[in-house]
Scaffold this active site. Structure first.
Site, short mmCIF file in Angstrom:
data_model
loop_
_atom_site.label_atom_id
_atom_site.label_comp_id
_atom_site.label_asym_id
_atom_site.label_seq_id
_atom_site.Cartn_x
_atom_site.Cartn_y
_atom_site.Cartn_z
N ARG A 1 2.79 8.75 -2.76
CA ARG A 1 2.32 7.42 -3.19
C ARG A 1 1.20 7.52 -4.23
NH1 ARG A 1 3.62 3.50 0.86
NH2 ARG A 1 5.76 3.97 1.51
N ASP B 1 -0.90 -11.49 1.79
CA ASP B 1 -0.72 -10.04 1.91
C ASP B 1 -1.91 -9.38 1.24
OD1 ASP B 1 1.86 -8.24 2.77
OD2 ASP B 1 0.62 -7.20 1.29
#
Length: 285
Positions: free
Chosen positions: A47, A158
């Site tokens: 990532r 979010d």
């Protein structure tokens, strides 16, 4: 052999030590509560490597030093580490429970001038809130327009900025919208390039905000229903308990809380709810 050691240096573009992983894991836990044990080392490296590359750096250690002073890049790191796996009509029983247990009452309330408040917490890239709206309104577009003109508010939040950008656009590849039943797709999805875009009526129905579930909540209202699904699996026990306590406090008595299929209510809050479906709970106290 540790997870980091098993990923040989020649396989990695950038240096990434066990100490680097520990530092990143500590930041992720403190800021958003997610657990990244050593077994997640390869995932973490995968990532972060694109961000290291984009910043023109030579190692993850250099990247860690950068995010100490660059808050914007620190936010991008959290975005990169946040899992955004979701799909339309995921765990469909929750939407069925809402329609069966609560929506008739809420619909009647709207029709006589009352207010309705819904919250998709950890909404990811938007499949959950858009599914929820489609399930509520069915294929009755004119009826939906009348109800949305009432005192109806739907909050979608979010922590991941890139995910929220996807919610705002509401555009998805054709394969992503395959789970949407054909009658609903015909009404609510419009051709958009090689994919589809959610009808503006539903996109405009959402209030889309950035929110860290472990941070401050600038929310005063209480909600008729809250979906907070498949995010607590990344938290430890105390973090789950604190979050569930806060969610319960933001839910009206009689309101519905839906959590992920592998998640459970903590004993500290379970007494405030009755089970009304698979991981669907109605607040009773």
């Amino acid at each position: 052999m540790s997870a980091l050691a098993s990923l040989a240096p020649r396989q990695r573009e950038f240096a990434f030590s066990p100490d680097d992983h520990a530092t990143v894991a500590d930041i992720a836990y403190r800021e958003v509560g997610i657990l990244l044990p050593e077994t997640k080392a390869q995932l973490v490296y995968g990532r972060l490597a694109p961000r290291v590359r984009a910043c023109g750096l030579d190692s993850v250690a250099d990247y860690i030093r950068l995010i100490d002073t660059d808050s914007a890049e620190r936010g991008r790191m959290i975005d990169a580490l946040t899992t955004n796996h979701t799909f339309f009509f995921r765990e469909n029983h929750h939407f069925e429970d809402f329609n069966r247990l609560l929506w008739p009452e809420l619909k009647s309330r709207l029709e006589v001038g009352g207010r309705v408040r819904l919250w998709s917490a950890a909404c990811s890239t938007g499949e959950e809130p858009y599914t929820w709206l489609m399930a509520m309104f069915g294929s009755d577009r004119s009826g939906a327009a009348k109800l949305l003109a009432k005192d109806f508010r739907f909050l979608a939040t979010d922590v991941c900025g890139t995910a929220l950008a996807a919610v705002r656009e509401g555009a998805y590849p054709a394969a992503t919208v395959e789970p949407v039943p054909a009658p609903l797709a015909k009404v609510w999805l419009k051709q958009h390039g090689t994919g589809f875009q959610v009808d503006p009526m539903l996109r405009e129905a959402l209030t889309i905000n950035s929110l860290n579930l472990l941070g401050e909540w600038p929310i005063r209202t209480k909600f008729d229903a809250i979906f907070c699904r498949n995010v607590m699996i990344y938290f430890d026990g105390p973090t789950k308990a604190r979050l569930q306590t806060r969610l319960a406090d933001r839910l009206k008595t009689g309101g519905l809380l839906c959590i992920g299929h592998s998640e459970r209510l903590d004993s500290s809050v379970a007494g405030q709810f009755e089970s009304v479906g698979r991981t669907s709970f109605r607040k009773i106290a």
